[in-house]
Design an enzyme around this catalytic site. Sequence first.
Site, PDB file in Angstrom:
ATOM      1  N   CYS A 195       3.922   9.388   0.137  1.00 20.15           N
ATOM      2  CA  CYS A 195       2.525   9.787   0.031  1.00 20.15           C
ATOM      3  C   CYS A 195       2.406  10.821  -1.071  1.00 20.15           C
ATOM      4  O   CYS A 195       3.152  11.803  -1.087  1.00 20.15           O
ATOM      5  CB  CYS A 195       2.054  10.359   1.374  1.00 20.15           C
ATOM      6  SG  CYS A 195       0.372  10.982   1.292  1.00 20.15           S
ATOM      7  N   ASN A 228       9.097   4.463   3.682  1.00 22.97           N
ATOM      8  CA  ASN A 228       9.030   4.057   5.089  1.00 22.97           C
ATOM      9  C   ASN A 228      10.380   3.474   5.494  1.00 22.97           C
ATOM     10  O   ASN A 228      11.177   3.081   4.649  1.00 22.97           O
ATOM     11  CB  ASN A 228       7.981   2.939   5.263  1.00 22.97           C
ATOM     12  CG  ASN A 228       6.587   3.409   4.967  1.00 22.97           C
ATOM     13  OD1 ASN A 228       6.107   3.269   3.856  1.00 22.97           O
ATOM     14  ND2 ASN A 228       5.929   3.966   5.964  1.00 22.97           N
ATOM     15  N   ARG A 267       0.837  -1.214   0.000  1.00 22.61           N
ATOM     16  CA  ARG A 267       0.000   0.000   0.000  1.00 22.61           C
ATOM     17  C   ARG A 267       0.868   1.259   0.000  1.00 22.61           C
ATOM     18  O   ARG A 267       1.041   1.902  -1.031  1.00 22.61           O
ATOM     19  CB  ARG A 267      -0.953  -0.052   1.217  1.00 22.61           C
ATOM     20  CG  ARG A 267      -2.110   0.916   1.171  1.00 22.61           C
ATOM     21  CD  ARG A 267      -1.776   2.311   1.622  1.00 22.61           C
ATOM     22  NE  ARG A 267      -1.210   2.403   2.952  1.00 22.61           N
ATOM     23  CZ  ARG A 267      -0.629   3.511   3.422  1.00 22.61           C
ATOM     24  NH1 ARG A 267      -0.527   4.595   2.686  1.00 22.61           N
ATOM     25  NH2 ARG A 267      -0.095   3.529   4.646  1.00 22.61           N
ATOM     26  N   ASP A 268       1.474   1.588   1.121  1.00 24.12           N
ATOM     27  CA  ASP A 268       2.288   2.811   1.198  1.00 24.12           C
ATOM     28  C   ASP A 268       3.459   2.728   0.221  1.00 24.12           C
ATOM     29  O   ASP A 268       3.832   3.715  -0.431  1.00 24.12           O
ATOM     30  CB  ASP A 268       2.814   2.988   2.631  1.00 24.12           C
ATOM     31  CG  ASP A 268       3.194   4.416   2.969  1.00 24.12           C
ATOM     32  OD1 ASP A 268       3.555   5.167   2.046  1.00 24.12           O
ATOM     33  OD2 ASP A 268       3.152   4.792   4.143  1.00 24.12           O
ATOM     34  N   HIS A 284       5.013   4.593  12.693  1.00 23.01           N
ATOM     35  CA  HIS A 284       5.015   4.570  11.215  1.00 23.01           C
ATOM     36  C   HIS A 284       5.947   5.708  10.786  1.00 23.01           C
ATOM     37  O   HIS A 284       5.546   6.867  10.741  1.00 23.01           O
ATOM     38  CB  HIS A 284       3.579   4.796  10.728  1.00 23.01           C
ATOM     39  CG  HIS A 284       3.401   4.888   9.248  1.00 23.01           C
ATOM     40  ND1 HIS A 284       2.639   3.990   8.527  1.00 23.01           N
ATOM     41  CD2 HIS A 284       3.865   5.771   8.339  1.00 23.01           C
ATOM     42  CE1 HIS A 284       2.636   4.328   7.252  1.00 23.01           C
ATOM     43  NE2 HIS A 284       3.365   5.410   7.102  1.00 23.01           N
ATOM     44  N   HIS A 291       8.587   7.465   8.220  1.00 19.88           N
ATOM     45  CA  HIS A 291       9.235   7.612   6.906  1.00 19.88           C
ATOM     46  C   HIS A 291      10.675   8.059   7.146  1.00 19.88           C
ATOM     47  O   HIS A 291      11.004   8.648   8.180  1.00 19.88           O
ATOM     48  CB  HIS A 291       8.438   8.598   6.041  1.00 19.88           C
ATOM     49  CG  HIS A 291       7.176   7.983   5.505  1.00 19.88           C
ATOM     50  ND1 HIS A 291       7.080   7.447   4.238  1.00 19.88           N
ATOM     51  CD2 HIS A 291       5.971   7.768   6.088  1.00 19.88           C
ATOM     52  CE1 HIS A 291       5.864   6.963   4.057  1.00 19.88           C
ATOM     53  NE2 HIS A 291       5.162   7.135   5.165  1.00 19.88           N
TER      54      HIS A 291
HETATM   55  P1  HMG Z   1     -13.709  13.606  -1.711  1.00 18.18           P
HETATM   56  O1  HMG Z   1     -13.433  14.183  -3.047  1.00 18.18           O
HETATM   57  O2  HMG Z   1     -13.750  14.532  -0.564  1.00 18.18           O
HETATM   58  O3  HMG Z   1     -15.003  12.741  -1.659  1.00 18.18           O
HETATM   59  O4  HMG Z   1     -12.658  12.431  -1.462  1.00 18.18           O
HETATM   60  P2  HMG Z   1     -16.425  12.973  -2.246  1.00 18.18           P
HETATM   61  O5  HMG Z   1     -17.329  12.241  -1.309  1.00 18.18           O
HETATM   62  O6  HMG Z   1     -16.650  14.423  -2.523  1.00 18.18           O
HETATM   63  O7  HMG Z   1     -16.343  12.173  -3.641  1.00 18.18           O
HETATM   64  C1  HMG Z   1     -15.618  12.641  -4.754  1.00 18.18           C
HETATM   65  C2  HMG Z   1     -15.451  11.519  -5.759  1.00 18.18           C
HETATM   66  O8  HMG Z   1     -14.666  10.453  -5.201  1.00 18.18           O
HETATM   67  C3  HMG Z   1     -16.761  10.876  -6.185  1.00 18.18           C
HETATM   68  O9  HMG Z   1     -16.582  10.368  -7.501  1.00 18.18           O
HETATM   69  C4  HMG Z   1     -16.874   9.711  -5.231  1.00 18.18           C
HETATM   70  O10 HMG Z   1     -17.707   8.698  -5.730  1.00 18.18           O
HETATM   71  C5  HMG Z   1     -15.450   9.256  -5.157  1.00 18.18           C
HETATM   72  P3  HMG Z   1     -17.010  11.206  -8.808  1.00 18.18           P
HETATM   73  O11 HMG Z   1     -18.475  11.511  -8.593  1.00 18.18           O
HETATM   74  O12 HMG Z   1     -16.154  12.482  -8.811  1.00 18.18           O
HETATM   75  O13 HMG Z   1     -16.694  10.277  -9.949  1.00 18.18           O
HETATM   76  N1  HMG Z   1     -15.101   8.550  -3.915  1.00 18.18           N
HETATM   77  C6  HMG Z   1     -14.528   7.350  -3.871  1.00 18.18           C
HETATM   78  N2  HMG Z   1     -14.150   6.475  -4.837  1.00 18.18           N
HETATM   79  C7  HMG Z   1     -13.597   5.321  -4.430  1.00 18.18           C
HETATM   80  N3  HMG Z   1     -13.386   5.001  -3.136  1.00 18.18           N
HETATM   81  C8  HMG Z   1     -13.768   5.836  -2.155  1.00 18.18           C
HETATM   82  C9  HMG Z   1     -14.359   7.061  -2.518  1.00 18.18           C
HETATM   83  N4  HMG Z   1     -14.826   8.110  -1.808  1.00 18.18           N
HETATM   84  C10 HMG Z   1     -15.272   9.013  -2.672  1.00 18.18           C
HETATM   85  N5  HMG Z   1     -13.557   5.506  -0.892  1.00 18.18           N
HETATM   86  C11 HMG Z   1     -11.371  10.776  -0.371  1.00 18.18           C
HETATM   87  C12 HMG Z   1     -12.429  11.868  -0.203  1.00 18.18           C
HETATM   88  C13 HMG Z   1     -10.805  10.438   0.992  1.00 18.18           C
HETATM   89  C14 HMG Z   1     -12.019   9.569  -0.983  1.00 18.18           C
HETATM   90  C15 HMG Z   1     -10.270  11.318  -1.315  1.00 18.18           C
HETATM   91  O14 HMG Z   1      -9.789  12.512  -0.787  1.00 18.18           O
HETATM   92  C16 HMG Z   1      -9.127  10.347  -1.488  1.00 18.18           C
HETATM   93  O15 HMG Z   1      -9.271   9.288  -2.061  1.00 18.18           O
HETATM   94  N6  HMG Z   1      -7.919  10.714  -0.997  1.00 18.18           N
HETATM   95  C17 HMG Z   1      -6.748   9.888  -1.115  1.00 18.18           C
HETATM   96  C18 HMG Z   1      -6.179   9.665   0.246  1.00 18.18           C
HETATM   97  C19 HMG Z   1      -5.017   8.727   0.181  1.00 18.18           C
HETATM   98  O16 HMG Z   1      -5.138   7.609  -0.274  1.00 18.18           O
HETATM   99  N7  HMG Z   1      -3.835   9.191   0.664  1.00 18.18           N
HETATM  100  C20 HMG Z   1      -2.690   8.347   0.739  1.00 18.18           C
HETATM  101  C21 HMG Z   1      -2.838   7.342   1.820  1.00 18.18           C
HETATM  102  S1  HMG Z   1      -2.656   8.035   3.443  1.00 18.18           S
HETATM  103  C22 HMG Z   1      -0.955   7.982   3.702  1.00 18.18           C
HETATM  104  O17 HMG Z   1      -0.196   7.608   2.850  1.00 18.18           O
HETATM  105  C23 HMG Z   1      -0.459   8.323   5.063  1.00 18.18           C
HETATM  106  C24 HMG Z   1      -0.099   7.083   5.891  1.00 18.18           C
HETATM  107  O18 HMG Z   1       0.835   6.277   5.230  1.00 18.18           O
HETATM  108  C25 HMG Z   1       0.467   7.524   7.228  1.00 18.18           C
HETATM  109  C26 HMG Z   1       1.583   8.551   7.037  1.00 18.18           C
HETATM  110  O19 HMG Z   1       2.641   8.228   6.511  1.00 18.18           O
HETATM  111  O20 HMG Z   1       1.299   9.692   7.412  1.00 18.18           O
HETATM  112  C27 HMG Z   1      -1.337   6.231   6.177  1.00 18.18           C
HETATM  113 MG    MG Z   2       2.973   6.563   5.232  1.00 13.81          MG
END
Ligand code: HMG
Ligand code: MG
Length: 306
Positions: free
Chosen positions: A244, A253, A15-16, A211, A213
């Site tokens: 990210c 990481n 994933r990450d 966690h 990085h």
């Molecule tokens: P949004 O735009 O606020 O949501 O997204 P919305 O409800 O307004 O929906 C917008 C569109 O997204 C719509 O589609 C929804 O259907 C769709 P459209 O009508 O435009 O075609 N949608 C989705 N599609 C699939 N799966 C879903 C989903 N939800 C809405 N679950 C959302 C909110 C959170 C979904 C968006 O901002 C997003 O996907 N962000 C990506 C976040 C992400 O993956 N970040 C990386 C991972 S976190 C990370 O790496 C940190 C971590 O490692 C810890 C660290 O290191 O800090 C964990």
């Molecule tokens: Mg991370």
Amino acid sequence: MNYPDKVQIIDVSPRDGLQNEKQTVPTEIKFELIQGLIDAGITKLEATSFVSPKWVPQMGDNSALMQLINSNDNRHKQVCYSVLTPNMRGFDNALVFAPDEVVIFGSASETFSQKNINCSIDESIERFAPVAAAAKEAGIKVRGVISCTVGCPYEGEIAPSQVAYVTKRLVEIGAEHIGIADTIGVGTPIKVQNALKAALDYIDVQHISGHFHDTYGQALANTLAAVELGVAQYDTSVAGLGGCPFAKGATGNVATEDVVYMLQGMGIETGVDLDKLIYVGQKISDYLGRKNSSRAATALLAKQTS
Ligand code: HMG
Ligand code: MG
């Protein structure tokens, strides 16, 4: 020192590790990576995330990957398969594949919350609450991860009180476990310990993970600082993959191999076979055309070839 006897490694490379890759990584390669990790003794991993494919295209094959994991006796009963679910849409999509754990991921930084999941910290808690409730009802574990617990790419230094606040809110809505993330790898040991201590006011140490990085080369030192507080679970990525898309410049990481090497040297059990793990890390690095970022793997592989 309060060292644990055993540490649970959560390999987050599928994933990450891969979410930030520009080239499309085929589902079969992700599956092979997961199987390789399990063969090397990894018992908990982040398989994928159920986020918007427009935001993170690399995770767009989440359903296909989970389907492959669940088919033909591929799924290992002793392994905890975690997936990220930021909202009910993600949770509903994930539920059909019966993940063992879902991860709700918030932030200690208001700006990063907006950039990463398009809502404020308080709004994110509102979105996570039904996810946590539905997961509990379905018998699925709920882990909360907090990004930017020491520093933010937009806001700079983050106060431990912010970490305390988000931990409290996540625990209130049903997170059973809290991950403390240094998203951009700026933390140093005492700062990381302060972030962990802030979380410890609201959750027991056995339910906390680190966690880290490695952008500034501090991740292993930060891991040791957390081990010294008794933290016994770490998110790590084989070959140090990771990053990210919403934290520009942040690198991978801490490498799973480096953490396993360090812990083995300290007599702390991980259940991981380092030789097998190194093979898995080198294989995915070769596939991606990347230099292996694990120092221990690089050293041990060089020794083997010489
Ligand atoms: P949004 O735009 O606020 O949501 O997204 P919305 O409800 O307004 O929906 C917008 C569109 O997204 C719509 O589609 C929804 O259907 C769709 P459209 O009508 O435009 O075609 N949608 C989705 N599609 C699939 N799966 C879903 C989903 N939800 C809405 N679950 C959302 C909110 C959170 C979904 C968006 O901002 C997003 O996907 N962000 C990506 C976040 C992400 O993956 N970040 C990386 C991972 S976190 C990370 O790496 C940190 C971590 O490692 C810890 C660290 O290191 O800090 C964990
Ligand atoms: Mg991370």
